[in-house]
Structure formats: structure tokens, C-alpha cells
Design a protein around this motif. Structure first.
Motif, PDB file in Angstrom:
ATOM      1  N   GLN A  96      21.973   4.587  -3.413  1.00  0.00           N
ATOM      2  CA  GLN A  96      23.138   4.582  -2.537  1.00  0.00           C
ATOM      3  C   GLN A  96      23.360   5.947  -1.898  1.00  0.00           C
ATOM      4  O   GLN A  96      23.707   6.041  -0.708  1.00  0.00           O
ATOM      5  N   ALA A  97      23.171   6.987  -2.681  1.00  0.00           N
ATOM      6  CA  ALA A  97      23.374   8.344  -2.162  1.00  0.00           C
ATOM      7  C   ALA A  97      22.416   8.644  -1.022  1.00  0.00           C
ATOM      8  O   ALA A  97      22.794   9.252  -0.011  1.00  0.00           O
ATOM      9  N   ILE A  98      21.167   8.202  -1.158  1.00  0.00           N
ATOM     10  CA  ILE A  98      20.199   8.409  -0.083  1.00  0.00           C
ATOM     11  C   ILE A  98      20.634   7.633   1.157  1.00  0.00           C
ATOM     12  O   ILE A  98      20.580   8.143   2.282  1.00  0.00           O
ATOM     13  N   GLY A  99      21.074   6.397   0.941  1.00  0.00           N
ATOM     14  CA  GLY A  99      21.522   5.586   2.066  1.00  0.00           C
ATOM     15  C   GLY A  99      22.699   6.210   2.791  1.00  0.00           C
ATOM     16  O   GLY A  99      22.743   6.263   4.019  1.00  0.00           O
ATOM     17  N   LYS A 100      23.667   6.697   2.018  1.00  0.00           N
ATOM     18  CA  LYS A 100      24.842   7.328   2.622  1.00  0.00           C
ATOM     19  C   LYS A 100      24.452   8.588   3.382  1.00  0.00           C
ATOM     20  O   LYS A 100      25.038   8.903   4.424  1.00  0.00           O
ATOM     21  N   LYS A 101      23.465   9.289   2.857  1.00  0.00           N
ATOM     22  CA  LYS A 101      23.013  10.532   3.504  1.00  0.00           C
ATOM     23  C   LYS A 101      22.531  10.269   4.927  1.00  0.00           C
ATOM     24  O   LYS A 101      22.754  11.077   5.831  1.00  0.00           O
ATOM     25  N   ILE A 102      21.865   9.139   5.123  1.00  0.00           N
ATOM     26  CA  ILE A 102      21.319   8.836   6.456  1.00  0.00           C
ATOM     27  C   ILE A 102      22.228   7.913   7.263  1.00  0.00           C
ATOM     28  O   ILE A 102      21.831   7.400   8.310  1.00  0.00           O
ATOM     29  N   GLY A 103      23.456   7.713   6.761  1.00  0.00           N
ATOM     30  CA  GLY A 103      24.447   6.987   7.539  1.00  0.00           C
ATOM     31  C   GLY A 103      24.502   5.481   7.371  1.00  0.00           C
ATOM     32  O   GLY A 103      25.104   4.787   8.199  1.00  0.00           O
ATOM     33  N   ILE A 104      23.916   4.966   6.297  1.00  0.00           N
ATOM     34  CA  ILE A 104      23.970   3.523   6.075  1.00  0.00           C
ATOM     35  C   ILE A 104      25.405   3.114   5.768  1.00  0.00           C
ATOM     36  O   ILE A 104      26.064   3.708   4.925  1.00  0.00           O
ATOM     37  N   ASN A 105      25.904   2.092   6.457  1.00  0.00           N
ATOM     38  CA  ASN A 105      27.244   1.575   6.158  1.00  0.00           C
ATOM     39  C   ASN A 105      27.277   0.056   6.170  1.00  0.00           C
ATOM     40  O   ASN A 105      28.356  -0.547   6.053  1.00  0.00           O
ATOM     41  N   SER A 106      26.121  -0.565   6.339  1.00  0.00           N
ATOM     42  CA  SER A 106      26.052  -2.018   6.317  1.00  0.00           C
ATOM     43  C   SER A 106      24.671  -2.442   5.852  1.00  0.00           C
ATOM     44  O   SER A 106      23.718  -1.656   5.881  1.00  0.00           O
ATOM     45  N   THR A 107      24.586  -3.682   5.413  1.00  0.00           N
ATOM     46  CA  THR A 107      23.300  -4.209   4.952  1.00  0.00           C
ATOM     47  C   THR A 107      23.018  -5.537   5.621  1.00  0.00           C
ATOM     48  O   THR A 107      23.958  -6.256   5.996  1.00  0.00           O
ATOM     49  N   PRO A 108      21.743  -5.878   5.796  1.00  0.00           N
ATOM     50  CA  PRO A 108      20.579  -5.049   5.476  1.00  0.00           C
ATOM     51  C   PRO A 108      20.362  -3.974   6.534  1.00  0.00           C
ATOM     52  O   PRO A 108      20.778  -4.128   7.689  1.00  0.00           O
ATOM     53  N   SER A 109      19.717  -2.898   6.154  1.00  0.00           N
ATOM     54  CA  SER A 109      19.317  -1.844   7.089  1.00  0.00           C
ATOM     55  C   SER A 109      17.849  -1.539   6.830  1.00  0.00           C
ATOM     56  O   SER A 109      17.461  -1.313   5.685  1.00  0.00           O
ATOM     57  N   PHE A 110      17.055  -1.555   7.888  1.00  0.00           N
ATOM     58  CA  PHE A 110      15.615  -1.346   7.761  1.00  0.00           C
ATOM     59  C   PHE A 110      15.164  -0.138   8.575  1.00  0.00           C
ATOM     60  O   PHE A 110      15.696   0.133   9.657  1.00  0.00           O
ATOM     61  N   PHE A 111      14.155   0.542   8.039  1.00  0.00           N
ATOM     62  CA  PHE A 111      13.571   1.694   8.721  1.00  0.00           C
ATOM     63  C   PHE A 111      12.051   1.584   8.671  1.00  0.00           C
ATOM     64  O   PHE A 111      11.478   1.283   7.620  1.00  0.00           O
ATOM     65  N   ILE A 112      11.408   1.830   9.797  1.00  0.00           N
ATOM     66  CA  ILE A 112       9.949   1.880   9.844  1.00  0.00           C
ATOM     67  C   ILE A 112       9.576   3.319  10.141  1.00  0.00           C
ATOM     68  O   ILE A 112       9.893   3.845  11.205  1.00  0.00           O
ATOM     69  N   ASN A 113       8.960   3.966   9.176  1.00  0.00           N
ATOM     70  CA  ASN A 113       8.599   5.393   9.299  1.00  0.00           C
ATOM     71  C   ASN A 113       9.792   6.240   9.729  1.00  0.00           C
ATOM     72  O   ASN A 113       9.676   7.130  10.575  1.00  0.00           O
ATOM     73  N   LYS A 159       0.834  -1.201   0.000  1.00  0.00           N
ATOM     74  CA  LYS A 159       0.000   0.000   0.000  1.00  0.00           C
ATOM     75  C   LYS A 159       0.870   1.253   0.000  1.00  0.00           C
ATOM     76  O   LYS A 159       1.397   1.668   1.039  1.00  0.00           O
ATOM     77  N   ALA A 160       1.023   1.849  -1.162  1.00  0.00           N
ATOM     78  CA  ALA A 160       1.931   2.980  -1.318  1.00  0.00           C
ATOM     79  C   ALA A 160       1.550   4.193  -0.479  1.00  0.00           C
ATOM     80  O   ALA A 160       2.407   4.976  -0.072  1.00  0.00           O
ATOM     81  N   ASP A 161       0.250   4.370  -0.211  1.00  0.00           N
ATOM     82  CA  ASP A 161      -0.185   5.546   0.548  1.00  0.00           C
ATOM     83  C   ASP A 161      -0.424   5.228   2.026  1.00  0.00           C
ATOM     84  O   ASP A 161      -1.075   5.993   2.734  1.00  0.00           O
ATOM     85  N   SER A 162       0.129   4.124   2.498  1.00  0.00           N
ATOM     86  CA  SER A 162      -0.042   3.752   3.906  1.00  0.00           C
ATOM     87  C   SER A 162       0.686   4.725   4.832  1.00  0.00           C
ATOM     88  O   SER A 162       1.673   5.362   4.440  1.00  0.00           O
ATOM     89  N   LYS A 163       0.222   4.811   6.059  1.00  0.00           N
ATOM     90  CA  LYS A 163       0.876   5.637   7.068  1.00  0.00           C
ATOM     91  C   LYS A 163       2.089   4.914   7.657  1.00  0.00           C
ATOM     92  O   LYS A 163       2.826   5.494   8.462  1.00  0.00           O
ATOM     93  N   VAL A 164       2.275   3.668   7.269  1.00  0.00           N
ATOM     94  CA  VAL A 164       3.438   2.900   7.736  1.00  0.00           C
ATOM     95  C   VAL A 164       4.270   2.499   6.516  1.00  0.00           C
ATOM     96  O   VAL A 164       3.797   1.798   5.627  1.00  0.00           O
ATOM     97  N   LEU A 165       5.518   2.978   6.500  1.00  0.00           N
ATOM     98  CA  LEU A 165       6.410   2.691   5.383  1.00  0.00           C
ATOM     99  C   LEU A 165       7.658   1.984   5.893  1.00  0.00           C
ATOM    100  O   LEU A 165       8.396   2.503   6.740  1.00  0.00           O
ATOM    101  N   LEU A 166       7.884   0.792   5.381  1.00  0.00           N
ATOM    102  CA  LEU A 166       9.084   0.023   5.694  1.00  0.00           C
ATOM    103  C   LEU A 166      10.061   0.209   4.533  1.00  0.00           C
ATOM    104  O   LEU A 166       9.718  -0.057   3.385  1.00  0.00           O
ATOM    105  N   VAL A 167      11.258   0.704   4.844  1.00  0.00           N
ATOM    106  CA  VAL A 167      12.267   0.927   3.808  1.00  0.00           C
ATOM    107  C   VAL A 167      13.478   0.049   4.106  1.00  0.00           C
ATOM    108  O   VAL A 167      13.983   0.031   5.229  1.00  0.00           O
ATOM    109  N   ALA A 168      13.921  -0.658   3.088  1.00  0.00           N
ATOM    110  CA  ALA A 168      15.086  -1.534   3.233  1.00  0.00           C
ATOM    111  C   ALA A 168      16.210  -1.074   2.315  1.00  0.00           C
ATOM    112  O   ALA A 168      15.969  -0.710   1.168  1.00  0.00           O
TER     113      ALA A 168
END
Length: 233
Positions: free
Chosen positions: A181-198, A56-65
Motif C-alpha cells: 500500500q505504501a508503494i501504491g500511495k507513493k505513486i499516487g494510487i487512489n483507486s483499483t484496479p491500477s495497472f502499470f506497464i514498465n 518471466k521475472a527478468d523480462s524487459k516488460v513488467l506489468l504491475v497491478a
């Protein structure tokens, strides 16, 4: 060395230096104004390829990997992530972003390109699943074997093989991977997998445990007033 020779030498150095600067910066993307916690629409910077969203693209809960297709940890969590996102596809949105760690996983970027190329023919998630499921079969292949292998996947998915090969090596697909990758680096990603909920990072002891991971998603749904069907609790 004569004065004329020195001038020519200096000019060549300037040209070489300019070339090196260009090569080091040509793949850089300015994502300073990008909100990493929202679904990214197609743009020139992303090669005109938007985020891949499952559910559901317009959900209030977004899981990003942020994941690397050659990463063993990403492959091991894939079955649970697939099951959970399929289970709650009517309640949440799931975004997969490329973060290949090419220095330790030499085939990761090519795998990401294969998924993106399949996506241009409407088969992104199918290719995503095949690549993770078959990781042990392609992770150590050379460049030629790798191309043949991923083209074999394209054939299984009934894709146009010539178009797939063209897209695989295209600037647009390369830009999409670099953008992710640029977005990931912006928020400090340096390992995988990395998940974010909202926008909140999910700790490893949570995403590493399927039960805890599912509970974290359900909690986010409850916090955002999303009704979880009784048969899914």
C-alpha cells in the motif's frame, strides 16, 4: 484541582498522546527510496515477503497491478488479466500488489492476508484466483465467517490449516500488505484496479478493454525487442 493533581493529569495526557502518535505511525513504512517500477525483494519492511511474480521475472516488460480483492472492478478484470498473463508468461513478468480500500471494502485486507498466508506455503496464485473467483461468496461475511471461509479455501489447496490461520494474523503478512500500500500511495494510487506497464500507467479505457490491454502489452514487448510468437499475436 491541586498542583499535584494537575501534574498527574498532564503526565497522563503526555502518555496518551505518545500512545496515539505511536499507533498512528507504527504501520507507516518509509518507501521514499523504493523504485515502484522494479520487482521488490523480501525485506524487513515488507515482512520478509517479496513481490509475487508470475511469468518471466527478468523480462524487459513488467506489468504491475495494484488491486483490492473486494473491488468489483478488480474481480471483473481478473479473468482477462489471468488469461493474458498466462498467454505471455514466457515474455513478460506480472506483479500483483495489495491495495485494499478498507474504508469501503471491509473484507479486502483479510482477503489480501489470506492470499499472502497461502503464499507462505507456495500457493499464492492459486489462492489469488480462488478469492477473486469467489468474491460474491465472501464479500459480505462477518469476521468469524470470513475466517472459516478462507480456511476452507486453504483446505482445498491442501495447506496446513493451523499454519495458515497463524500466518493470516501475523505481523509479517500485515507488514507485506502495508508495504504494498505504501508503494501504491507513493505513486499516487487512489483507486483499483491500477495497472502499470514498465512504469507507465495504463488508462482505464485500455485495461477495461481486454483487446486493447493485450495490444498495449504486445506493443511494449515489440518496443523492448521481445519476440512475440506468431501463434500468440
Amino acid at each position: 484541582m491541586s498542583k499535584k493533581t494537575w501534574i498527574i493529569f498532564a503526565a497522563v495526557c503526555v502518555v496518551l498522546l505518545a500512545g496515539l502518535v505511536y499507533l498512528s505511525s507504527k504501520d507507516k513504512v518509509d518507501v521514499s527510496g523504493v523504485d515502484a517500477n522494479t520487482i521488490q525483494a523480501a525485506s524487513v519492511q515488507s515482512g520478509n515477503i517479496g513481490d509475487h511474480v508470475f511469468g518471466k521475472a527478468d523480462s524487459k516488460v513488467l506489468l504491475v497491478a495494484y488491486e483490492d480483492f473486494q473491488c468489483p472492478g478488480c474481480a471483473s478484470t481478473h479473468p482477462d488479466v489471468k488469461r493474458i498473463t498466462e498467454k505471455y508468461k514466457d515474455q513478460i513478468g506480472f506483479v500483483f500488489r495489495n491495495f485494499p480500500l478498507a474504508s469501503i471494502h471491509p473484507n479486502a485486507r483479510a482477503a489480501a492476508a489470506a492470499a499472502e498466508a497461502a503464499g507462505l506455503q507456495g500457493k499464492y496464485w492459486e489462492m489469488n484466483d480462488m478469492i477473486f473467483t469467489g468474491q460474491s461468496s465472501w464479500k459480505d461475511l462477518g469476521s468469524t465467517e470470513r475466517l472459516d471461509f478462507f480456511t476452507g479455501y486453504a483446505r482445498e489447496l491442501n495447506l496446513n490449516e493451523d499454519q495458515f490461520k497463524t500466518d493470516l494474523a501475523s505481523t509479517t503478512v500485515n507488514q507485506k500488505i502495508t508495504y504494498d500500500q505504501a508503494i501504491g500511495k507513493k505513486i499516487g494510487i487512489n483507486s483499483t484496479p491500477s495497472f502499470f506497464i514498465n512504469g507507465k500507467a495504463v488508462e482505464q479505457d485500455t485495461w477495461g478493454d481486454a483487446t486493447k490491454f493485450e495490444e498495449a502489452l504486445v506493443a511494449a514487448m515489440n518496443e523492448n525487442g521481445i519476440t512475440v510468437p506468431a501463434d500468440k499475436e
